[in-house]
Design a protein around this motif. Structure first.
Motif, short mmCIF file in Angstrom:
data_model
loop_
_atom_site.label_atom_id
_atom_site.label_comp_id
_atom_site.label_asym_id
_atom_site.label_seq_id
_atom_site.Cartn_x
_atom_site.Cartn_y
_atom_site.Cartn_z
N GLU A 88 5.85 40.31 49.03
CA GLU A 88 5.44 41.08 47.85
C GLU A 88 4.30 40.39 47.09
N ARG A 146 1.07 40.58 49.09
CA ARG A 146 0.62 41.97 49.16
C ARG A 146 0.01 42.41 47.83
N GLU A 153 3.05 53.69 54.28
CA GLU A 153 2.85 52.63 53.28
C GLU A 153 4.03 51.66 53.29
N GLU A 154 5.23 52.18 53.42
CA GLU A 154 6.41 51.33 53.44
C GLU A 154 6.41 50.38 54.64
N ARG A 158 4.05 47.69 53.68
CA ARG A 158 4.65 46.78 52.69
C ARG A 158 5.59 45.78 53.36
N LEU A 218 -0.24 50.22 47.75
CA LEU A 218 0.29 49.17 48.60
C LEU A 218 0.58 47.89 47.82
N GLU A 227 1.90 47.79 44.94
CA GLU A 227 3.13 47.98 44.18
C GLU A 227 4.32 48.16 45.12
N GLY A 228 5.52 48.04 44.57
CA GLY A 228 6.70 48.39 45.31
C GLY A 228 6.78 49.89 45.48
N GLY A 229 7.47 50.35 46.50
CA GLY A 229 7.55 51.77 46.78
C GLY A 229 8.12 52.58 45.64
#
Length: 630
Positions: A392, A395, A383-384, A387, A425, A427-429
């Motif tokens: 952002e 995404r 996922e990272e 991203r 995905l 959201e931020g990790g």
């Protein structure tokens, strides 16, 4: 391994009744069935329950220095105590015993709190220094050994290895903390920065607390932390060789004992690696034990037997029923706080089996956190990477829209939960990973809570600690941050709590060689590609163990102690699930919307949804609250 307890008056040195200390320590007699001791002085009392491991005749506690100025009550093992002993003797220290406990007395006099950095081991201890009128509480780097403390109404600081040691003091007031319930439902355990009882603190892993009489109560001080911000630059083959050396040293150092020693053997990579290196270091056959299940999908005994045969161990196995939920009340008593990791059932059984022939057992715990072995790490790393391909805002717009309109499928295995993946995905990790590692998600928790509970929580949510930890982690990439957060929260709160309480419940010492701090710090410097590669976690660890372990052990899918709670709540525990909606204990808290619990139970039983883990959480919460509050 032992249990410790005590009282300290930080303002006025009031007399301490030795009987009170005995009462607190004896509440944890299971941690130390071999002996007990108590020591009191002006405004201080220390208690101890002993499980004899090193220097069986000379290691009684609490132990005082020769001049009586320093006294310690200690739980754990210092694996390098002999080396420290030599160093202290060179400074003039004279030892009266062969125990590792005594180095704490001489080490404190020589180095003060800096003593901690010299220790390689698992420990929690309380040390009183009469010269400075101070109490020093300390906990090991990863939180293998627990330590709880609270301030009583008369001003005393009470501390104990387990919560039941505090509960034994008549001045302790029991008040539930709804924020801990939020933490528990979100994570499946009550983390080390929380407690089911208001006013109780757990000394964090890698921290100490120095309380000096006449001075304000201080905050815990961090004396050690893991660092993921540096990268090893050596060639992979050299790192592999270094890893093998560190593994050997970690295992050998934990084989020192004056009592029978063995190992847990599941047939997975981690426990098999430990057994392989034990066999290499031992002249006698290693004693191993395995728990099997009467359901083939959950049984690993054949893999364990293959390793046992390969290394000619003295192997014992026992098959238990997959629906072995008769232990529920035993576990509730052992854990004190609500604990929803159902693998504790099997962990208790394997500890029980081991204790029949050994007093110390080595485990494979810690490798998944250190070397990125959990499946969730592989998903998160993928996922990272995704991203990183899109800005952002773009995404969040694309994946957020797709996720909100995609059918919900919480019943499916994670790889097939497209809606969950799409929303992650978006959201931020640091926001997505805490939800992936959790149990009951925020949306369902909000449905469960009453209006009063929502108001009392005042915005507190279980995942925030993970988010904050990942944001400030000493790390270089997302995988680093996820591993760091698990080491800070999941490892001490779930894995190590599970092993400590289940092993101590039967008077067994469990040791975790794969949590040797030098080994874990080495693992933290490995490039991500040496932790996860080709869809495999623990890549370098598996490669390093290839000369010892067969390929089908190294690369078979991870199983672990799988407990089929979802199936239970459709069969043998179906009535229990329905009863939860009528529970006077849960209803009496005012925290829950009881009709929502009834709907969850009905939908689960009918197969319309899978709420098995949430129902298990509610069941364990109910039993724990009933025990704590009657």
């Amino acid at each position: 391994m032992c249990g410790i307890a005590g009282l300290f008056y930080p303002k006025t040195p009031k007399p301490v009744d030795p009987a009170r200390i005995v009462q607190m320590a004896d509440a944890m007699a299971h941690r130390g069935p071999d002996g007990s001791g108590v020591w009191t002085g002006p405004g201080i009392g220390l208690g101890h329950r002993r499980l004899s491991i090193i220097d069986l005749g000379g290691g009684a506690q609490p132990m005082a220095s020769q001049d009586g100025e320093i006294v310690v009550s200690y739980n754990g093992e210092i694996y390098n105590f002999q080396e420290i002993r030599v160093e202290l003797q060179a400074l003039g220290a004279r030892f009266l015993t062969n125990s590792d406990t005594e180095i704490l007395l001489h080490g404190w006099r020589a180095w003060g709190p800096d003593l901690l950095g010299r220790l390689n081991g698992m420990f929690a201890f309380a040390l009183y220094d009469a010269a400075t009128r101070s109490l020093f509480l300390a906990r090991d780097r990863f939180g293998v050994k627990p330590l709880h403390y609270t301030q009583l109404s008369d001003g005393a600081i009470a501390f104990a290895s387990e919560l039941k040691g505090l509960l034994a003091h008549p001045s302790f007031r029991r008040t539930a903390d709804v924020r801990a319930v939020e933490d528990y439902l979100g994570l499946g355990y009550i983390p080390d920065d929380s407690s089911i009882l208001a006013g109780v603190s757990k000394l964090p892993a890698g921290h100490f607390l120095l309380v000096e009489r006449g001075k304000p109560m201080p905050r815990p001080v961090q004396w050690w932390d893991i660092d993921f911000s540096q990268r090893a630059t050596a060639k992979p083959r050299d790192l592999e060789a270094e890893l093998v050396d560190r593994l050997r040293e970690a295992v050998r150092s934990r084989m020192i004992a004056d009592v029978p020693l063995g190992a847990f053997l599941s047939g997975g990579v981690d426990s098999s690696a430990v057994v392989a290196l034990m066999a290499e270091a031992s002249r006698a056959a290693v004693k191993t034990c395995t728990i099997g299940f009467d359901v083939a999908d959950h049984d690993e005994t054949a893999h364990a037997r293959a390793i046992a045969d390969r290394f000619a161990t003295q192997h014992r196995s026992r098959t238990v029923a997959a629906d072995d939920f008769a232990l529920i009340d035993t576990l509730v008593d052992a854990f004190d706080e609500p604990f929803a990791d159902a693998s504790a059932l099997a962990t208790y059984r394997v500890c029980e089996l081991a204790r029949e022939t050994v007093t110390v057992a080595l485990s494979g715990d810690g490798a998944d956190e250190a070397f990125a072995g959990y499946r969730r790490f592989r998903f998160f790393a993928a996922e990272e990477r995704m991203r990183g391909l899109l800005p952002e805002r773009l995404r969040a717009g694309i994946f957020g829209t797709l996720g909100r309109h995609y059918p919900k499928a919480d019943w499916a295995p994670r790889p097939f939960r497209a809606r969950t993946t799409l929303l992650a995905l978006a959201e931020g990790g640091e926001y997505a990973y805490p939800k992936a590692v959790g149990v009951t998600g925020p949306e369902l928790r909000n449905r469960l809570y009453s209006r009063g509970a929502v108001k009392a929580l005042a915005g507190h949510n279980a995942e925030q600690r993970y988010t904050d930890t990942m944001r400030t982690a000493p790390a270089r990439d997302g995988l680093d941050r996820a591993q760091y957060a698990d080491i800070k929260h999941y490892l001490p709160g779930d894995i190590l709590t599970k092993v400590d309480r289940t092993s101590m419940a039967v008077g067994l010492e469990a040791r975790e060689p794969l949590l040797d701090h030098r080994l874990v710090q080495f693992a933290a410097t490995l490039p991500s590609s040496l932790r996860i590669r080709g869809g495999q976690g623990k890549w370098l660890l598996k490669k390093a163990m290839a000369p010892w372990l067969p390929r089908d052990i190294l690369y078979r899918p991870k199983m672990g102690f799988v407990t089929p709670v979802s199936a239970w709540f459709r069969t043998a525990l179906a009535d229990e699930a329905a009863r939860l909606a009528r529970s006077r204990v849960l209803g009496g808290t005012g925290w829950f919307d009881m009709p929502v619990i009834a709907t969850l139970a009905a939908d689960h039983r009918a197969g319309r949804a899978d709420h098995g883990r949430t129902l298990w959480q509610l069941l364990m919460l109910e039993r724990s609250l009933a025990r704590l509050f009657g």
